[in-house]
Design a protein around this motif. Structure first.
Motif, PDB file in Angstrom:
ATOM      1  N   ASP A   1       1.254  -1.686  -0.147  1.00  0.00           N
ATOM      2  CA  ASP A   1      -0.172   0.024   0.746  1.00  0.00           C
ATOM      3  C   ASP A   1       0.475   1.342   0.095  1.00  0.00           C
ATOM      4  O   ASP A   1       0.513   2.465  -0.953  1.00  0.00           O
ATOM      5  CB  ASP A   1      -1.205  -0.273   1.103  1.00  0.00           C
ATOM      6  N   GLN A   2       1.842   0.736   0.597  1.00  0.00           N
ATOM      7  CA  GLN A   2       2.736   2.364   0.895  1.00  0.00           C
ATOM      8  C   GLN A   2       3.445   2.930   0.074  1.00  0.00           C
ATOM      9  O   GLN A   2       3.208   3.701  -0.635  1.00  0.00           O
ATOM     10  CB  GLN A   2       3.446   2.569   2.928  1.00  0.00           C
TER      11      GLN A   2
ATOM     12  N   SER B   1       3.063   1.504  -3.507  1.00  0.00           N
ATOM     13  CA  SER B   1       1.977   1.921  -4.434  1.00  0.00           C
ATOM     14  C   SER B   1       1.804   4.018  -4.160  1.00  0.00           C
ATOM     15  O   SER B   1       1.919   4.139  -5.199  1.00  0.00           O
ATOM     16  CB  SER B   1       0.265   1.352  -4.021  1.00  0.00           C
ATOM     17  N   ARG B   2       1.423   3.953  -3.259  1.00  0.00           N
ATOM     18  CA  ARG B   2       0.692   5.276  -3.072  1.00  0.00           C
ATOM     19  C   ARG B   2       2.682   6.737  -4.003  1.00  0.00           C
ATOM     20  O   ARG B   2       2.014   7.414  -3.835  1.00  0.00           O
ATOM     21  CB  ARG B   2       0.674   5.656  -1.350  1.00  0.00           C
ATOM     22  N   ALA B   3       3.363   5.434  -3.120  1.00  0.00           N
ATOM     23  CA  ALA B   3       4.529   6.618  -3.345  1.00  0.00           C
ATOM     24  C   ALA B   3       4.948   6.243  -4.538  1.00  0.00           C
ATOM     25  O   ALA B   3       5.645   7.231  -5.235  1.00  0.00           O
ATOM     26  CB  ALA B   3       5.903   5.641  -2.408  1.00  0.00           C
TER      27      ALA B   3
ATOM     28  N   THR C   1       3.197   6.136  -7.325  1.00  0.00           N
ATOM     29  CA  THR C   1       1.911   6.960  -8.214  1.00  0.00           C
ATOM     30  C   THR C   1       1.807   8.543  -8.104  1.00  0.00           C
ATOM     31  O   THR C   1       1.618   9.420  -8.574  1.00  0.00           O
ATOM     32  CB  THR C   1       0.013   7.080  -7.371  1.00  0.00           C
ATOM     33  N   GLU C   2       3.200   9.203  -6.639  1.00  0.00           N
ATOM     34  CA  GLU C   2       3.414  10.165  -7.107  1.00  0.00           C
ATOM     35  C   GLU C   2       5.080  10.668  -7.672  1.00  0.00           C
ATOM     36  O   GLU C   2       4.441  11.872  -7.971  1.00  0.00           O
ATOM     37  CB  GLU C   2       3.560  10.988  -4.978  1.00  0.00           C
TER      38      GLU C   2
END
Length: 106
Positions: free
Chosen positions: A26-27, A29-31, A33-34
């Protein structure tokens, strides 16, 4: 020749430091996308111990992907995120010496 990629929808279990499999995915994937939309602001991998350590870590992630290990499902995103974050220039006019010290610290 056909390239056959096997991407399992159910990642194997692994831990990354104190993070569980799902938390790390999760972490990361969030990083990802940024950082993929950041303006390219990276320095060349330096020679010496810090550069070798960085390349070894990327090689470990590539190997995890190719071996189909527990990290397979997230390894390529982790490579992209690590490259963008760890090789980010500290400031516009930074020099090779600055890059080496930043990579060692990171």
């Amino acid at each position: 020749h056909h390239l056959c990629l096997h991407l399992s929808p159910w990642p194997s279990s692994f831990t990354w430091g104190s993070l569980s499999t799902q938390s790390f995915i999760d972490q990361m994937s969030r990083a990802y996308t940024e950082v993929v939309f950041w303006k390219k602001n990276v320095f060349t991998v330096p020679l010496g111990a810090s550069g070798k350590s960085f390349v070894s870590e990327l090689a470990r992630l590539f190997q995890a992907y190719s071996d189909g290990s527990g990290l397979e499902s997230i390894a390529l995103k982790a490579i992209t995120v690590a490259s963008r974050l760890l090789l980010q220039k500290p400031f516009r006019t930074s020099k090779a010496k600055d890059h080496i010290s930043c990579l060692e610290r990171r």
